[in-house]
Write an enzyme that holds these catalytic residues in place. Structure first.
Site, PDB file in Angstrom:
ATOM      1  N   SER A  16     -46.683  13.260 -37.504  1.00 13.41           N
ATOM      2  CA  SER A  16     -45.589  13.332 -36.538  1.00 13.41           C
ATOM      3  C   SER A  16     -45.057  11.926 -36.286  1.00 13.41           C
ATOM      4  CB  SER A  16     -46.091  13.922 -35.218  1.00 13.41           C
ATOM      5  OG  SER A  16     -45.215  13.571 -34.163  1.00 13.41           O
ATOM      6  N   HIS A  41     -43.647  16.044 -39.592  1.00 14.82           N
ATOM      7  CA  HIS A  41     -43.553  16.850 -38.375  1.00 14.82           C
ATOM      8  C   HIS A  41     -42.591  16.164 -37.409  1.00 14.82           C
ATOM      9  CE1 HIS A  41     -45.235  19.758 -35.454  1.00 14.82           C
ATOM     10  NE2 HIS A  41     -45.115  18.772 -34.566  1.00 14.82           N
ATOM     11  N   ASP A  43     -40.768  16.316 -33.736  1.00 16.00           N
ATOM     12  CA  ASP A  43     -40.900  16.877 -32.390  1.00 16.00           C
ATOM     13  C   ASP A  43     -39.590  16.753 -31.629  1.00 16.00           C
ATOM     14  OD1 ASP A  43     -43.742  17.647 -32.219  1.00 16.00           O
ATOM     15  OD2 ASP A  43     -44.082  15.539 -32.671  1.00 16.00           O
ATOM     16  N   MET A  45     -37.610  17.550 -28.216  1.00 13.19           N
ATOM     17  CA  MET A  45     -37.898  17.840 -26.800  1.00 13.19           C
ATOM     18  C   MET A  45     -36.626  17.737 -25.984  1.00 13.19           C
ATOM     19  SD  MET A  45     -41.330  15.564 -26.345  1.00 13.19           S
ATOM     20  CE  MET A  45     -42.671  15.644 -27.539  1.00 13.19           C
ATOM     21  N   HIS A  74     -40.548  21.054 -34.906  1.00 10.83           N
ATOM     22  CA  HIS A  74     -41.222  21.690 -33.762  1.00 10.83           C
ATOM     23  C   HIS A  74     -40.297  21.599 -32.556  1.00 10.83           C
ATOM     24  CE1 HIS A  74     -44.944  21.353 -30.853  1.00 10.83           C
ATOM     25  NE2 HIS A  74     -44.234  22.450 -30.630  1.00 10.83           N
ATOM     26  N   MET A  76     -39.505  21.979 -28.944  1.00 11.85           N
ATOM     27  CA  MET A  76     -40.022  22.131 -27.579  1.00 11.85           C
ATOM     28  C   MET A  76     -38.816  22.150 -26.657  1.00 11.85           C
ATOM     29  SD  MET A  76     -43.264  19.612 -28.075  1.00 11.85           S
ATOM     30  CE  MET A  76     -42.535  18.950 -29.551  1.00 11.85           C
ATOM     31  N   MET A 145     -51.026  24.551 -29.920  1.00 13.85           N
ATOM     32  CA  MET A 145     -51.033  23.245 -29.263  1.00 13.85           C
ATOM     33  C   MET A 145     -52.460  22.939 -28.805  1.00 13.85           C
ATOM     34  SD  MET A 145     -47.919  21.884 -29.264  1.00 13.85           S
ATOM     35  CE  MET A 145     -48.650  20.429 -28.550  1.00 13.85           C
ATOM     36  N   ASP A 183     -51.815  21.027 -33.340  1.00 10.17           N
ATOM     37  CA  ASP A 183     -50.953  19.894 -32.979  1.00 10.17           C
ATOM     38  C   ASP A 183     -51.397  19.289 -31.648  1.00 10.17           C
ATOM     39  OD1 ASP A 183     -48.877  18.124 -32.567  1.00 10.17           O
ATOM     40  OD2 ASP A 183     -47.305  19.651 -32.444  1.00 10.17           O
TER      41      ASP A 183
END
Ligand code: DX5
Ligand code: ZN
Length: 230
Positions: A16, A41, A43, A45, A74, A76, A145, A183
């Site tokens: 990540s 990966h 992330d 958000m 991913h 979020m 998670m 993760d």
């Protein structure tokens, strides 16, 4: 290509970039390729679903141009279905939504698959593993998670090991071949037991980018550690 071709019994490493230096991202991506990382990966958000804001669609699109590695995105974010097409167009290869982030996770997973890429479903540490049960046939990957989402560098929650085993047994009961991604707080110190519990994709942020031996050594350490207890 089936998921069996993707994991082939081997644990995949998905670094990540969340806590990497984004001013040197191209160099980091090149190092991940040299290291033989399996996925990058990413992330995403939104400051609502999680108390942090990170990267969005334009950054994913730029990363797509800078690497051949599969992009494991991913999300979020609340109501992720609003942004599925945008992330598909940006070049995601796997798009993971949170079961807690939408009233319609089934519809979101279908939208992802119909866009021609792999669908992922993520569960927070406080969400029952069985809440994924009806959605397993529609998911190419389940992300468990192992910290509360929002920040890198947190400590792995040890009860995740039982959750991995529970998910693995649910998958074998339904005879479904789905990647199990873990993760948060994964490092060479726990990668062996995480893999032994049944994880097939290990996400690692700080263990890769805060490793004083460098990115390539860090990925090699994770790979070696994940083989130890299998
Ligand atoms: C946390 C993110 C993780 C994070 C992992 O919300 O989903 O992907 O970057 O970082 P580490 O490995 O440092 O826990
Ligand atoms: Zn993540």
């Amino acid at each position: 290509m089936s998921n069996a071709d993707i994991h082939g019994g081997v644990v995949r490493i998905a670094p990540s970039i969340l806590d990497s230096d984004l001013t040197t991202l191209a160099g980091s991506l090149a190092a991940l390729e040299r290291a033989g990382a399996d996925f990058v990966h990413l992330d995403v958000m939104d400051g609502h679903f999680v108390p942090n804001i990170s990267i969005g669609v334009p950054v994913v699109a730029s990363i797509r141009k800078a690497t051949q590695l599969p992009l494991d995105v991913h999300l979020m974010i609340d109501r992720p279905e609003r942004y599925i097409q945008a992330f598909v167009d940006a070049g995601a290869d796997i798009l993971t939504i949170h079961v807690e982030a939408t009233a319609h996770p089934h519809r979101a997973l279908q939208m992802i698959r119909e866009s021609g890429i792999r669908s992922g479903l993520a569960l927070n540490p406080g969400t029952a593993v069985r809440s994924a049960c009806a959605l397993l046939p529609f998911s190419d990957l389940i992300l468990l998670m192992s910290v509360n989402p929002g920040f890198g560098g947190q400590t792995f929650i040890p009860t995740t090991l039982r959750r991995i085993m529970e998910l693995k047994s649910m998958l074998s009961t339904q005879n479904i071949d789905t990647l199990i991604e873990v993760d948060g707080g994964v490092s060479a110190a726990n990668a062996g037991e995480v893999a032994a519990a049944g994880a097939t994709v290990l996400v690692a942020g700080s263990a890769v980018f805060k490793n004083e031996r460098g990115v390539e050594q860090a990925v090699a350490q994770l790979r070696d550690a994940s083989r130890l207890q299998r």
